[in-house]
Design an enzyme around this catalytic site. Structure first.
Site, PDB file in Angstrom:
ATOM      1  CG  ASP A  46      -1.688   1.227   1.410  1.00  0.00           C
ATOM      2  OD1 ASP A  46      -3.002   1.171   0.773  1.00  0.00           O
ATOM      3  OD2 ASP A  46      -1.497   2.225   1.988  1.00  0.00           O
ATOM      4  CE1 TYR A  51       0.606   7.938   2.389  1.00  0.00           C
ATOM      5  CE2 TYR A  51       1.055   5.789   1.539  1.00  0.00           C
ATOM      6  CZ  TYR A  51       0.212   6.657   2.350  1.00  0.00           C
ATOM      7  OH  TYR A  51      -0.669   6.158   3.190  1.00  0.00           O
ATOM      8  CE  LYS A  76      -3.724   4.713   0.889  1.00  0.00           C
ATOM      9  NZ  LYS A  76      -2.335   4.480   0.808  1.00  0.00           N
ATOM     10  CG  HIS A 109      -4.724   9.862   0.646  1.00  0.00           C
ATOM     11  ND1 HIS A 109      -3.223   9.913   0.132  1.00  0.00           N
ATOM     12  CD2 HIS A 109      -5.001   9.199   1.704  1.00  0.00           C
ATOM     13  CE1 HIS A 109      -2.831   9.105   1.213  1.00  0.00           C
ATOM     14  NE2 HIS A 109      -3.541   8.846   2.165  1.00  0.00           N
TER      15      HIS A 109
END
Length: 277
Positions: A46, A51, A76, A109
């Site tokens: 994931d 990120y 996401k 998200h």
């Protein structure tokens, strides 16, 4: 092959019940951590655009030698890219960074209700899904009222809602609504983001009773409650440890003690008001 059992999503796709998360892991470290996780037996990874580690994640996947059909990759859409056309562009960017021709799950998200763009965003994701570039689509951090609107105004019921969920925030109302709608519940921060939860006397006592670690007990609670969980670690021994939540059972006394830990206390933002892009 992974020993993690799957759950069956509402479109028939299988998703491993325990995956590996890379939130707050820098790109170069993500490559090593994901490689370690895949070697240990994880098959669900994931990540997310925000990120900043989709490239490192993709490099680890490419180098792993694990057949693509054995992997379940989630990413996401970040808040700044909400909106129909922006979503399509952002998805192309994520695929390129991951080095993949499809993902297994694509999520919005955050709902950003004050901006009122999540319905148009999801309609773009429906196109991605229809084109076969995501095997399933869903959401993250959506409250029941957001889900109700989304399901009323779109055609594809989300396969997953990924929410903050751990023994101090058990999200019972959200989980009940997910079950009514046929949406799988996935837990982010399943271990509570730190040592606090793992030092709770009730958790320690259950761990001692079963000869397990506190982290394994909490992950076992997620599994037995029917959640998907994505613990994060960059420590190889803990990456391996977290995967071993399937060789024992919590009894009703254990489950009751964990249910009693709920404080409805968030560690992350409130989805009703979070508005960061």
């Amino acid at each position: 092959m992974s020993k993690v059992p799957p759950i069956i999503l509402n479109n028939g796709v299988e998703m491993p019940q325990l995956g590996f998360g890379v939130w707050q892991v820098p790109d170069d470290e993500a490559e090593k951590a994901v490689a370690t996780a895949l070697e240990a037996g994880y098959r669900s990874i994931d990540t997310a655009a925000v990120y900043g580690n989709e490239e490192g994640t993709g490099r680890a996947i490419a180098a792993s030698g694990v057949p693509r059909e054995d992997l379940f990759v989630t990413t996401k859409l970040w808040n700044a890219d909400q909106g129909h056309d922006a979503t399509l562009r952002a998805f192309d960017t994520s695929l390129a960074k991951l080095g993949l021709d499809h993902v297994d799950l694509y999520l919005i998200h955050w709902p950003l209700p004050s901006r009122d763009t999540y319905v148009d965003t999801y309609k773009a994701m429906e196109k991605i899904y229809a084109d076969g570039r995501a095997r399933a689509i869903g959401v993250s951090n959506f409250l029941p009222e957001h889900l109700d609107r989304l399901t009323a105004e779109t055609d594809v019921i989300p396969a997953v809602n990924q929410i903050e969920l751990h023994p101090h925030l058990q999200q019972r109302a959200a989980r009940e609504r997910h079950a009514e709608l046929g949406i799988a519940t996935e837990a982010w921060s399943p271990l509570g983001q730190g040592k606090g939860l793992l030092e709770v006397p009730a958790i320690i006592a259950i761990a001692q009773k079963h000869g397990r670690t506190p982290a394994q007990v909490v992950l076992r609670w997620h599994v037995q409650t029917g959640h998907v969980a994505i613990p994060k670690s960059v420590t190889p021994s803990r990456i391996v440890e977290n995967l071993d939540a399937f060789g024992f059972e919590l009894d009703e006394e254990d489950l009751g003690a964990i249910r009693a830990l709920n404080e409805d206390r968030r560690l992350g933002p409130d989805p009703a008001t979070f508005d960061v892009v």
